[in-house]
Design a protein around this motif. Structure first.
Motif, short mmCIF file in Angstrom:
data_model
loop_
_atom_site.label_atom_id
_atom_site.label_comp_id
_atom_site.label_asym_id
_atom_site.label_seq_id
_atom_site.Cartn_x
_atom_site.Cartn_y
_atom_site.Cartn_z
N THR A 2 0.83 -1.19 0.00
CA THR A 2 0.00 0.00 0.00
C THR A 2 0.87 1.25 0.00
O THR A 2 1.85 1.36 0.73
N THR A 4 -0.41 4.42 0.48
CA THR A 4 -1.28 5.48 0.98
C THR A 4 -0.47 6.66 1.51
O THR A 4 0.42 6.48 2.31
N GLN A 12 -9.34 6.51 3.51
CA GLN A 12 -9.14 5.18 2.94
C GLN A 12 -10.31 4.26 3.25
O GLN A 12 -10.82 4.21 4.37
N PRO A 14 -11.55 0.17 2.85
CA PRO A 14 -11.06 -1.20 2.59
C PRO A 14 -11.54 -1.72 1.23
O PRO A 14 -12.69 -1.49 0.85
N LEU A 15 -10.67 -2.44 0.54
CA LEU A 15 -11.01 -2.98 -0.77
C LEU A 15 -12.25 -3.86 -0.71
O LEU A 15 -13.12 -3.79 -1.59
N CYS A 91 -9.55 3.75 -2.30
CA CYS A 91 -8.97 2.46 -1.96
C CYS A 91 -7.61 2.36 -2.64
O CYS A 91 -7.48 2.64 -3.84
N ASP A 92 -6.60 1.99 -1.88
CA ASP A 92 -5.25 1.78 -2.41
C ASP A 92 -4.72 0.50 -1.77
O ASP A 92 -4.03 0.53 -0.76
N ASP A 93 -5.13 -0.63 -2.36
CA ASP A 93 -4.84 -1.90 -1.72
C ASP A 93 -4.78 -3.02 -2.75
O ASP A 93 -5.56 -3.03 -3.72
N LYS A 94 -3.85 -3.96 -2.58
CA LYS A 94 -3.73 -5.15 -3.42
C LYS A 94 -3.71 -4.78 -4.91
O LYS A 94 -4.44 -5.35 -5.72
N HIS A 95 -2.89 -3.80 -5.24
CA HIS A 95 -2.72 -3.32 -6.62
C HIS A 95 -3.98 -2.67 -7.20
O HIS A 95 -4.05 -2.44 -8.41
N LYS A 97 -6.49 0.66 -7.22
CA LYS A 97 -6.63 2.07 -6.87
C LYS A 97 -8.00 2.53 -7.33
O LYS A 97 -8.30 2.49 -8.53
#
Length: 336
Positions: A2, A4, A12, A14-15, A91-95, A97
């Motif tokens: 991440t 962030t 933020q 969560p995905l 969201c900026d998570d697990k590739h 955005k």
């Protein structure tokens, strides 16, 4: 991993929440395709409340998309105005955005309604005024301590809510600038959408807030003529030279959208077209400020509403007269 930025951590999301809100990015949730990727509609739980959201999912193939993603998040996190889209979070998570905003485009974008016979002249002016107010806020609001040059004003990024109020979006290439330097050139490559890009950028090698004025002028002419600023397969692909030629030859009435011609007086058309034309001035310094444009457009809207009321009153009076004429023989027969 991440990436962030700490400043935006409070935004933020969560995905898994976004995935649930959009039914795992289902195809039937797609409501558009923005410059950064696909846009999905969904239902998201926030602070115990179920809200309707738009989720812009960054296309990983988009060159420079990460920079544009953070630019949009940075801009929207600071901007609060009735005519600008409202950010919910990101969201900026697990590739992944994803930018999440309130779902406000109930009536889509302005682009979809330019040629609509149902969009009255008064409604079109109301949209103009709303966008002008948004841009004035970007250019001059002292509460932020800096100004914003949008650089992506067009009929695609102007969204319309259920009341036809405009919501300006598309901040992926916007630039922050000191309030006292908004007229100064910021070195830049030509930025924006074909048909709206300030031609002075190439000459000066940069942009100023007056680049937004040029783009807004094109939107004003789009609204008047009922067509987009750029149509790839059209004989007159670019609207700018077409409207400038007709304005200078005093034949602009010929290309006004046919469904609104009878809603605009000659005087109102002259004043509106003069305002729009001044936005396209080759000399940036001669282009009006957003404050001047708001004043002109608010006056135009006021007159348009009065004109509309007079027309409605005339039509009602005419219908009443027609009804009475139909009723009179019956009354006479009854009396006899």
């Amino acid at each position: 991993m991440t990436t962030t930025i700490a400043k935006f951590a409070h935004l933020q999301i969560p995905l898994e929440d976004v995935v649930k809100a959009t039914n795992n990015f289902a195809d039937d949730k797609i409501i558009g395709r923005g410059g950064l990727g696909r846009v999905y509609k969904g239902q998201l739980q926030r602070s115990g409340e179920l809200i309707t959201i738009s989720a812009l999912r960054l296309d990983r193939k988009h060159v420079g998309g990460v920079v544009e993603f953070w630019t949009e998040v940075s801009m929207l996190s600071d901007l609060k105005h009735p005519n600008i889209v409202s950010i919910v979070g990101f969201c900026d998570d697990k590739h992944e955005k994803i930018i999440v905003t309130m779902y406000e485009a109930i009536n889509g974008s302005l682009k979809e309604h330019l040629n609509s016979p149902n969009l009255t002249w008064a409604q079109r002016l109301k949209i103009c005024v709303g966008v002008a107010r948004a841009l004035s806020y970007l250019h001059y609001d002292e509460g932020r301590g800096y100004g914003v040059i949008h650089l992506n004003v067009n009929s695609f990024t102007i969204l319309l809510d259920e009341n036809w109020e405009p919501k300006l979006s598309g901040f992926k290439v916007s630039i922050k600038q000191s309030l006292n330097r908004m007229d100064r050139v910021i070195l830049s490559e030509p930025i924006g959408t074909i048909g709206y890009v300030d031609p002075e950028i190439e000459k000066s090698k940069g942009v100023t807030c007056k680049s937004d004025i040029y783009a807004f002028g094109m939107v004003l002419f789009e609204i008047l003529c009922g067509r987009r600023a750029y149509i790839r397969d059209d004989a007159n692909r670019l609207l700018a030279p077409l409207v400038m030629q007709h304005y200078e030859n005093e034949t602009l009435h010929d290309i006004v959208h046919p469904d609104i011609r009878n809603q605009i007086s000659k005087g109102a058309l002259r004043r509106y077209s003069k305002t729009a034309y001044s936005c396209l001035n080759k000399d940036r310094m001669q282009r009006p400020s957003m404050l001047t444009l708001i004043d002109e457009l608010e006056k135009a809207l006021e007159k348009a509403l009065k004109f509309q009321l007079r027309r409605e009153y005339f039509v009602r009076t005419l219908l009443c007269f027609f009804f009475l004429c139909q009723l009179l023989p019956i009354v006479l027969i009854c009396l006899l």
